[in-house]
Design a protein around this motif. Structure first.
Motif, PDB file in Angstrom:
ATOM      1  N   VAL A 165      -7.512  10.099   2.537  1.00 19.56           N
ATOM      2  CA  VAL A 165      -6.988   9.694   1.235  1.00 19.56           C
ATOM      3  C   VAL A 165      -8.021   8.808   0.545  1.00 19.56           C
ATOM      4  CG1 VAL A 165      -5.149   8.464   0.023  1.00 19.56           C
ATOM      5  CG2 VAL A 165      -4.612   9.844   2.043  1.00 19.56           C
ATOM      6  N   ILE A 166      -8.359   9.185  -0.696  1.00 18.87           N
ATOM      7  CA  ILE A 166      -9.315   8.414  -1.492  1.00 18.87           C
ATOM      8  C   ILE A 166      -8.580   7.441  -2.394  1.00 18.87           C
ATOM      9  CG2 ILE A 166     -11.094   8.534  -3.262  1.00 18.87           C
ATOM     10  CD1 ILE A 166     -11.593  11.431  -2.333  1.00 18.87           C
ATOM     11  N   GLU A 167      -7.546   7.948  -3.074  1.00 18.49           N
ATOM     12  CA  GLU A 167      -6.876   7.121  -4.074  1.00 18.49           C
ATOM     13  C   GLU A 167      -5.443   7.593  -4.278  1.00 18.49           C
ATOM     14  OE1 GLU A 167      -8.013   5.399  -8.453  1.00 18.49           O
ATOM     15  OE2 GLU A 167      -8.544   7.476  -8.069  1.00 18.49           O
ATOM     16  N   ILE A 168      -4.554   6.645  -4.534  1.00 14.53           N
ATOM     17  CA  ILE A 168      -3.167   6.916  -4.903  1.00 14.53           C
ATOM     18  C   ILE A 168      -2.974   6.334  -6.298  1.00 14.53           C
ATOM     19  CG2 ILE A 168      -0.737   6.477  -4.356  1.00 14.53           C
ATOM     20  CD1 ILE A 168      -2.017   7.935  -2.108  1.00 14.53           C
ATOM     21  N   VAL A 169      -2.479   7.164  -7.228  1.00  8.60           N
ATOM     22  CA  VAL A 169      -2.257   6.696  -8.597  1.00  8.60           C
ATOM     23  C   VAL A 169      -0.810   6.981  -8.971  1.00  8.60           C
ATOM     24  CG1 VAL A 169      -2.939   6.916 -11.013  1.00  8.60           C
ATOM     25  CG2 VAL A 169      -4.665   7.166  -9.218  1.00  8.60           C
ATOM     26  N   TYR A 170      -0.051   5.930  -9.242  1.00  7.84           N
ATOM     27  CA  TYR A 170       1.336   6.072  -9.673  1.00  7.84           C
ATOM     28  C   TYR A 170       1.326   6.368 -11.164  1.00  7.84           C
ATOM     29  CZ  TYR A 170       1.914   3.880  -5.174  1.00  7.84           C
ATOM     30  OH  TYR A 170       1.840   3.598  -3.832  1.00  7.84           O
ATOM     31  N   GLN A 171       2.013   7.452 -11.562  1.00  7.52           N
ATOM     32  CA  GLN A 171       1.995   7.894 -12.956  1.00  7.52           C
ATOM     33  C   GLN A 171       3.403   8.061 -13.505  1.00  7.52           C
ATOM     34  OE1 GLN A 171      -0.524  11.411 -12.282  1.00  7.52           O
ATOM     35  NE2 GLN A 171      -2.212  10.274 -13.195  1.00  7.52           N
ATOM     36  N   ASP A 230     -15.358  18.180  -0.263  1.00  7.65           N
ATOM     37  CA  ASP A 230     -14.607  18.552  -1.462  1.00  7.65           C
ATOM     38  C   ASP A 230     -13.420  17.622  -1.650  1.00  7.65           C
ATOM     39  OD1 ASP A 230     -16.160  20.829  -2.182  1.00  7.65           O
ATOM     40  OD2 ASP A 230     -15.140  21.987  -0.623  1.00  7.65           O
ATOM     41  N   VAL A 231     -13.085  17.340  -2.915  1.00  7.71           N
ATOM     42  CA  VAL A 231     -11.940  16.492  -3.243  1.00  7.71           C
ATOM     43  C   VAL A 231     -10.814  17.386  -3.760  1.00  7.71           C
ATOM     44  CG1 VAL A 231     -11.086  14.654  -4.745  1.00  7.71           C
ATOM     45  CG2 VAL A 231     -13.375  14.488  -3.729  1.00  7.71           C
ATOM     46  N   VAL A 232      -9.617  17.155  -3.250  1.00  7.14           N
ATOM     47  CA  VAL A 232      -8.422  17.888  -3.657  1.00  7.14           C
ATOM     48  C   VAL A 232      -7.436  16.866  -4.212  1.00  7.14           C
ATOM     49  CG1 VAL A 232      -6.490  19.292  -2.845  1.00  7.14           C
ATOM     50  CG2 VAL A 232      -8.774  19.671  -1.918  1.00  7.14           C
ATOM     51  N   THR A 233      -6.787  17.223  -5.316  1.00  6.26           N
ATOM     52  CA  THR A 233      -5.784  16.350  -5.914  1.00  6.26           C
ATOM     53  C   THR A 233      -4.407  16.944  -5.690  1.00  6.26           C
ATOM     54  OG1 THR A 233      -7.316  15.549  -7.594  1.00  6.26           O
ATOM     55  CG2 THR A 233      -4.971  15.326  -8.079  1.00  6.26           C
ATOM     56  N   LEU A 234      -3.501  16.117  -5.171  1.00  4.12           N
ATOM     57  CA  LEU A 234      -2.111  16.507  -4.952  1.00  4.12           C
ATOM     58  C   LEU A 234      -1.245  15.702  -5.903  1.00  4.12           C
ATOM     59  CD1 LEU A 234      -2.264  16.044  -1.102  1.00  4.12           C
ATOM     60  CD2 LEU A 234      -2.600  18.182  -2.335  1.00  4.12           C
TER      61      LEU A 234
END
Length: 85
Positions: A22-28, A42-46
């Motif tokens: 895990v690189i980063e968690i962003v609450y939106q 490679d970076v994957v966004t979930l």
């Protein structure tokens, strides 16, 4: 579209799994974005819905996680090849 069935560190028999960091968690607001780095770099966004009671199970930056995908939702795409000059 496919679904990621799990974001965890437990065994997931019958599912395709990919380990990631895990690189980063962003609450939106109504969702949370989780950026992970795969072994190859490679970076994957979930993205997951931010439902009450689920925040406690979200990983933290730096955590090692296992992405679990149902084989029915998995499609392998070949890497692009460089054009021949």
């Amino acid at each position: 579209g496919g679904n990621v069935r799990g974001l965890n560190t437990i065994d997931t028999p019958g599912l395709n799994t990919i380990d990631a960091d895990v690189i980063e968690i962003v609450y939106q607001g109504d969702s949370v974005r989780i950026d992970v780095r795969l072994a190859g770099g490679d970076v994957v966004t979930l993205r997951e819905l931010a439902r009450a009671g689920h925040a406690a199970r979200w990983p933290s930056s730096g955590d090692r996680v296992r992405l679990a995908l149902d084989p029915a939702d998995t499609l392998l795409v070949p890497a692009p090849t460089a054009p021949v000059p």
